[in-house]
Motif scaffolding. Sequence first.
Motif, PDB file in Angstrom:
ATOM      1  N   TYR A  34       0.830  -1.202   0.000  1.00 20.11           N
ATOM      2  CA  TYR A  34       0.000   0.000   0.000  1.00 20.11           C
ATOM      3  C   TYR A  34       0.865   1.253   0.000  1.00 20.11           C
ATOM      4  O   TYR A  34       0.513   2.267  -0.572  1.00 20.11           O
ATOM      5  CB  TYR A  34      -0.925  -0.040   1.220  1.00 20.11           C
ATOM      6  CG  TYR A  34      -1.724   1.202   1.491  1.00 20.11           C
ATOM      7  CD1 TYR A  34      -2.920   1.442   0.814  1.00 20.11           C
ATOM      8  CD2 TYR A  34      -1.306   2.129   2.438  1.00 20.11           C
ATOM      9  CE1 TYR A  34      -3.665   2.590   1.075  1.00 20.11           C
ATOM     10  CE2 TYR A  34      -2.045   3.266   2.699  1.00 20.11           C
ATOM     11  CZ  TYR A  34      -3.223   3.497   2.016  1.00 20.11           C
ATOM     12  OH  TYR A  34      -3.957   4.618   2.277  1.00 20.11           O
ATOM     13  N   GLY A  35       2.007   1.172   0.658  1.00 21.06           N
ATOM     14  CA  GLY A  35       2.926   2.310   0.672  1.00 21.06           C
ATOM     15  C   GLY A  35       3.281   2.820   2.041  1.00 21.06           C
ATOM     16  O   GLY A  35       4.153   3.669   2.187  1.00 21.06           O
ATOM     17  N   VAL A  36       2.610   2.339   3.076  1.00 21.81           N
ATOM     18  CA  VAL A  36       2.923   2.719   4.447  1.00 21.81           C
ATOM     19  C   VAL A  36       2.985   1.435   5.268  1.00 21.81           C
ATOM     20  O   VAL A  36       1.966   0.939   5.731  1.00 21.81           O
ATOM     21  CB  VAL A  36       1.863   3.685   5.043  1.00 21.81           C
ATOM     22  CG1 VAL A  36       2.232   4.069   6.464  1.00 21.81           C
ATOM     23  CG2 VAL A  36       1.719   4.922   4.187  1.00 21.81           C
ATOM     24  N   ALA A  38       3.199  -1.333   8.077  1.00 18.53           N
ATOM     25  CA  ALA A  38       2.675  -1.375   9.444  1.00 18.53           C
ATOM     26  C   ALA A  38       3.299  -2.559  10.168  1.00 18.53           C
ATOM     27  O   ALA A  38       3.475  -3.615   9.593  1.00 18.53           O
ATOM     28  CB  ALA A  38       1.158  -1.512   9.422  1.00 18.53           C
ATOM     29  N   ASP A  85      -6.069   7.942  -0.387  1.00 17.06           N
ATOM     30  CA  ASP A  85      -4.891   7.106  -0.163  1.00 17.06           C
ATOM     31  C   ASP A  85      -3.622   7.835  -0.592  1.00 17.06           C
ATOM     32  O   ASP A  85      -2.579   7.746   0.073  1.00 17.06           O
ATOM     33  CB  ASP A  85      -5.012   5.784  -0.914  1.00 17.06           C
ATOM     34  CG  ASP A  85      -6.091   4.880  -0.354  1.00 17.06           C
ATOM     35  OD1 ASP A  85      -6.574   5.132   0.769  1.00 17.06           O
ATOM     36  OD2 ASP A  85      -6.456   3.905  -1.045  1.00 17.06           O
ATOM     37  N   ILE A  89      -0.540   8.515   1.997  1.00 17.29           N
ATOM     38  CA  ILE A  89       0.836   8.059   1.735  1.00 17.29           C
ATOM     39  C   ILE A  89       1.805   9.243   1.847  1.00 17.29           C
ATOM     40  O   ILE A  89       2.856   9.144   2.485  1.00 17.29           O
ATOM     41  CB  ILE A  89       0.945   7.426   0.331  1.00 17.29           C
ATOM     42  CG1 ILE A  89       0.061   6.193   0.202  1.00 17.29           C
ATOM     43  CG2 ILE A  89       2.396   7.090  -0.022  1.00 17.29           C
ATOM     44  CD1 ILE A  89       0.375   5.083   1.131  1.00 17.29           C
ATOM     45  N   HIS A  92       2.358  10.587   5.472  1.00 14.72           N
ATOM     46  CA  HIS A  92       3.034   9.689   6.417  1.00 14.72           C
ATOM     47  C   HIS A  92       4.382   9.208   5.909  1.00 14.72           C
ATOM     48  O   HIS A  92       4.862   8.151   6.322  1.00 14.72           O
ATOM     49  CB  HIS A  92       2.118   8.519   6.763  1.00 14.72           C
ATOM     50  CG  HIS A  92       0.923   8.968   7.553  1.00 14.72           C
ATOM     51  ND1 HIS A  92       0.970   9.188   8.911  1.00 14.72           N
ATOM     52  CD2 HIS A  92      -0.325   9.298   7.165  1.00 14.72           C
ATOM     53  CE1 HIS A  92      -0.210   9.609   9.323  1.00 14.72           C
ATOM     54  NE2 HIS A  92      -1.014   9.693   8.285  1.00 14.72           N
ATOM     55  N   GLY A  94       5.444   8.203   2.962  1.00 15.69           N
ATOM     56  CA  GLY A  94       5.563   7.184   1.921  1.00 15.69           C
ATOM     57  C   GLY A  94       6.225   7.756   0.677  1.00 15.69           C
ATOM     58  O   GLY A  94       6.387   8.971   0.532  1.00 15.69           O
TER      59      GLY A  94
END
Length: 120
Positions: A34-36, A38, A85, A89, A92, A94
């Motif tokens: 997704y790009g971030v 977790a 989204d 990204i 945060h 990304g």
Amino acid sequence: MTVVAYALAVVLNLFILFIGARFLLSPFAAAAGYGVPAMQDRAYLEIKGLRDATFGIVGLTLLAFAGAHAAGWFMLAVAVAPLGDTVIILRHGGRKAVAFGIHFATAVVVLISAALLFAV
């Protein structure tokens, strides 16, 4: 053009259904894609998975039972998700390539799909 409009909409809805399933079954790998990335909070990742899977199911249901016009409005409305989204990204930390190359590009394709469905 009808075949292209429906085919693109079906592919997009199946794709988001796949992404939702991936977040439900393998949430941490899906988050990285997704790009971030977790490292915890599996529940939130699964919530995203359920949201995405629901979008796919609703989109396919509209195509099957309500027609192109209703599906076009749906696609127009859900384009907000990949646009959001993109912002998430970027906010945060990304990669811009992921934000624009995946999420923003997806929003553009979803908007094209909506336009094609309206033209049917």
